[in-house]
Scaffold this motif. Structure first.
Motif, PDB file in Angstrom:
ATOM      1  N   THR A 275      46.320  14.186  47.978  1.00 35.58           N
ATOM      2  CA  THR A 275      45.916  12.932  47.161  1.00 35.58           C
ATOM      3  C   THR A 275      44.867  13.269  46.323  1.00 35.58           C
ATOM      4  N   GLY A 276      44.617  12.472  45.107  1.00 40.56           N
ATOM      5  CA  GLY A 276      43.608  12.667  44.106  1.00 40.56           C
ATOM      6  C   GLY A 276      43.901  14.339  43.767  1.00 40.56           C
ATOM      7  N   ALA A 277      45.136  14.469  43.357  1.00 40.49           N
ATOM      8  CA  ALA A 277      45.432  15.990  42.884  1.00 40.49           C
ATOM      9  C   ALA A 277      45.614  15.794  41.188  1.00 40.49           C
ATOM     10  N   SER A 278      45.170  14.739  40.772  1.00 41.15           N
ATOM     11  CA  SER A 278      45.477  14.825  39.023  1.00 41.15           C
ATOM     12  C   SER A 278      44.173  15.541  38.591  1.00 41.15           C
TER      13      SER A 278
ATOM     14  N   ILE B  11      39.104  19.172  42.707  1.00 40.96           N
ATOM     15  CA  ILE B  11      39.482  19.856  43.858  1.00 40.96           C
ATOM     16  C   ILE B  11      40.935  19.670  44.378  1.00 40.96           C
ATOM     17  N   GLY B  12      41.404  18.449  44.237  1.00 38.48           N
ATOM     18  CA  GLY B  12      42.792  18.243  44.741  1.00 38.48           C
ATOM     19  C   GLY B  12      43.726  18.984  43.821  1.00 38.48           C
ATOM     20  N   ARG B  13      43.663  18.976  42.482  1.00 40.11           N
ATOM     21  CA  ARG B  13      44.435  19.752  41.607  1.00 40.11           C
ATOM     22  C   ARG B  13      44.423  21.166  41.888  1.00 40.11           C
TER      23      ARG B  13
ATOM     24  N   VAL C 102      52.812   8.303  42.156  1.00 37.24           N
ATOM     25  CA  VAL C 102      51.827   7.880  41.623  1.00 37.24           C
ATOM     26  C   VAL C 102      51.298   6.724  42.907  1.00 37.24           C
ATOM     27  N   CYS C 103      50.131   6.815  43.043  1.00 39.59           N
ATOM     28  CA  CYS C 103      49.629   6.120  44.299  1.00 39.59           C
ATOM     29  C   CYS C 103      48.242   5.617  44.075  1.00 39.59           C
ATOM     30  N   ASP C 104      47.765   4.389  44.085  1.00 47.54           N
ATOM     31  CA  ASP C 104      46.414   3.981  44.078  1.00 47.54           C
ATOM     32  C   ASP C 104      46.003   3.584  45.701  1.00 47.54           C
TER      33      ASP C 104
ATOM     34  N   ALA D 274      41.370  12.388  47.632  1.00 43.24           N
ATOM     35  CA  ALA D 274      41.080  11.174  46.539  1.00 43.24           C
ATOM     36  C   ALA D 274      39.890  10.490  46.809  1.00 43.24           C
ATOM     37  N   GLY D 275      38.880  10.414  45.858  1.00 46.95           N
ATOM     38  CA  GLY D 275      37.582   9.914  46.068  1.00 46.95           C
ATOM     39  C   GLY D 275      37.016   9.641  44.929  1.00 46.95           C
ATOM     40  N   VAL D 276      35.913   8.610  44.924  1.00 48.23           N
ATOM     41  CA  VAL D 276      35.255   8.375  43.844  1.00 48.23           C
ATOM     42  C   VAL D 276      33.555   8.593  44.002  1.00 48.23           C
TER      43      VAL D 276
ATOM     44  N   SER E   8      35.729  15.003  52.981  1.00 50.06           N
ATOM     45  CA  SER E   8      34.404  14.087  52.820  1.00 50.06           C
ATOM     46  C   SER E   8      33.373  14.869  51.915  1.00 50.06           C
ATOM     47  N   SER E   9      32.211  15.127  52.616  1.00 53.96           N
ATOM     48  CA  SER E   9      31.084  15.890  51.578  1.00 53.96           C
ATOM     49  C   SER E   9      29.960  16.232  52.474  1.00 53.96           C
ATOM     50  N   LEU E  10      29.196  17.262  52.062  1.00 56.27           N
ATOM     51  CA  LEU E  10      27.868  17.506  52.553  1.00 56.27           C
ATOM     52  C   LEU E  10      27.074  16.587  52.422  1.00 56.27           C
TER      53      LEU E  10
ATOM     54  N   ASP F  49      25.772   4.340  48.969  1.00 57.85           N
ATOM     55  CA  ASP F  49      26.956   3.987  49.586  1.00 57.85           C
ATOM     56  C   ASP F  49      28.039   5.368  49.462  1.00 57.85           C
ATOM     57  N   TYR F  50      27.703   6.136  48.651  1.00 60.00           N
ATOM     58  CA  TYR F  50      28.638   7.434  48.778  1.00 60.00           C
ATOM     59  C   TYR F  50      28.446   8.204  50.004  1.00 60.00           C
ATOM     60  N   SER F  51      27.123   8.574  50.263  1.00 61.74           N
ATOM     61  CA  SER F  51      26.782   9.108  51.318  1.00 61.74           C
ATOM     62  C   SER F  51      27.332   8.519  52.740  1.00 61.74           C
TER      63      SER F  51
ATOM     64  N   PHE G  73      28.482  21.461  46.011  1.00 66.87           N
ATOM     65  CA  PHE G  73      28.880  20.933  44.544  1.00 66.87           C
ATOM     66  C   PHE G  73      30.117  21.735  44.183  1.00 66.87           C
ATOM     67  N   VAL G  74      30.950  21.127  43.415  1.00 67.57           N
ATOM     68  CA  VAL G  74      32.001  21.754  42.932  1.00 67.57           C
ATOM     69  C   VAL G  74      32.079  21.387  41.515  1.00 67.57           C
ATOM     70  N   GLU G  75      32.385  22.120  40.581  1.00 69.34           N
ATOM     71  CA  GLU G  75      32.790  21.910  39.175  1.00 69.34           C
ATOM     72  C   GLU G  75      34.033  21.153  39.113  1.00 69.34           C
TER      73      GLU G  75
ATOM     74  N   PRO H  70      35.314  16.776  37.109  1.00 68.83           N
ATOM     75  CA  PRO H  70      35.053  15.852  36.435  1.00 68.83           C
ATOM     76  C   PRO H  70      34.066  14.886  37.104  1.00 68.83           C
ATOM     77  N   MET H  71      34.018  14.872  38.438  1.00 70.90           N
ATOM     78  CA  MET H  71      33.171  14.138  39.065  1.00 70.90           C
ATOM     79  C   MET H  71      31.654  14.610  38.986  1.00 70.90           C
ATOM     80  N   THR H  72      31.604  15.970  39.223  1.00 65.43           N
ATOM     81  CA  THR H  72      29.957  16.382  38.850  1.00 65.43           C
ATOM     82  C   THR H  72      29.657  16.754  37.448  1.00 65.43           C
TER      83      THR H  72
ATOM     84  N   THR I 267      25.411  12.718  43.466  1.00 65.61           N
ATOM     85  CA  THR I 267      26.067  14.098  43.550  1.00 65.61           C
ATOM     86  C   THR I 267      27.631  14.036  44.103  1.00 65.61           C
ATOM     87  N   GLY I 268      28.142  15.174  44.005  1.00 70.38           N
ATOM     88  CA  GLY I 268      29.630  15.076  44.498  1.00 70.38           C
ATOM     89  C   GLY I 268      29.541  14.879  46.195  1.00 70.38           C
TER      90      GLY I 268
END
Ligand code: NAP
Length: 262
Positions: A13-16, A19-21, A62-64, A92-94, A142-144, A155-157, A188-190, A192-194, A261-262
């Protein structure tokens, strides 16, 4: 941990983008048939074309995932295309927020809907499929940042900490049934989110490097894949610090920025 048979059927998911791509390209390169999902169909179709042009197999859906019913159904839809489901990556994440004084209820609800409810519903949809197969690998990204709250990132953490604990619970319950569960915790990964971050992002990796690292580590289905190693160490250390020391260090690092952060 012994190496497992490489997955032949993978849903991401979140492959557009991001990281997902990169993970989709990596798994396709390793010979898997991948199903990629997100909301932006054009990006997904372009990714599938790219994979097929280099000899791989890819389909898109396609999936939201903010719609939990749709997120829950996506594994079944992917299985219908793939014929089985060796691995699911709930990626997938925001991640865009602000200082707590400027957080909007709308933004917090969206973060929880996508990063928590969406990821949980996505993974839950795969469990009955994998139990019936008596094999499968459930992966959540998830995330560090979920190890300790960061400035401008409440909220993100919190969303990533919730996903981490959920994944640990799945591992406890499902490992004896032969299912693997892994929590991927990027630093941190390069992507669009970061790209919107205006503060230093130490030890940042490009998405292709992150995808290779993750796919290599997932071969042994560990409980956790956390990277890059220096940030993994520092965030582990941060978990041991009293709040006052953690607050001093992170406020200093984030000074001059209220972005996330990411
Ligand atoms: N980059 C980092 O430094 C970093 C660090 C730690 C953790 N992470 C995590 O890694 C994951 C991937 O992030 P990224 O950096 O690659 O960001 P990204 O490039 O912005 O990708 C996010 C992906 O999630 C999808 N998405 C967002 N909302 C969605 C929704 N409601 N339904 C379905 N798909 C949705 C987006 O696709 P559409 O917009 O097409 O739907 C996109 O494909 C996220 O979970 C993020 O929290 C990233």
């Amino acid at each position: 941990m012994a190496k497992r048979t490489p997955p032949k059927t993978v849903l991401i998911t979140g492959a557009s983008s991001g990281i997902g791509r990169a993970l989709a390209l990596e798994y396709a390169r390793r010979g898997a048939h991948v199903v990629v999902t997100a909301r932006r169909e054009e990006e997904l179709a372009r990714l599938c074309d790219e994979i097929e042009a280099s000899g791989g197999r890819a389909d898109h859906l396609v999936c939201d995932v903010a719609d939990p019913v749709a997120a829950h159904a996506v594994a079944k839809r992917a299985e219908a295309i793939l014929g089985s489901l060796d691995m699911i990556v709930a990626n997938a994440g925001v991640g865009a927020s602000a200082h707590a004084s400027r957080l909007s209820l709308e933004d917090v609800v969206r973060t929880i809907d996508v990063n928590v409810r969406g990821a949980m519903a996505t993974l839950m949809g795969a469990i009955p499929i994998m139990l019936a197969q008596k094999r499968g690998h459930l992966v959540g990204v998830s995330s560090l940042a979920g190890r300790r709250a960061l400035p401008g990132s409440a909220d993100y953490s919190a969303s990533k900490a919730a996903l981490t604990v959920f994944l640990e619970g799945l591992r406890l319950d499902l490992s004896r049934a032969g299912l693997a569960v892994t929590d991927v915790q990027p630093g941190f990964v390069e992507t669009p989110m970061t790209a919107k971050n205006d503060f230093p992002m130490p030890f940042i990796w490009d998405a292709a490097k992150a995808a290779r690292y993750v796919a290599d580590r997932l071969e042994r289905a560990p409980a956790m894949v956390a990277f890059p190693p220096p940030l993994r160490f520092l965030t582990r250390l941060a978990q041991l610090l009293p709040f006052s020391v953690h607050a001093y260090a992170t406020r200093r690092a984030a000074r001059g920025s209220s972005k996330r952060t990411g």
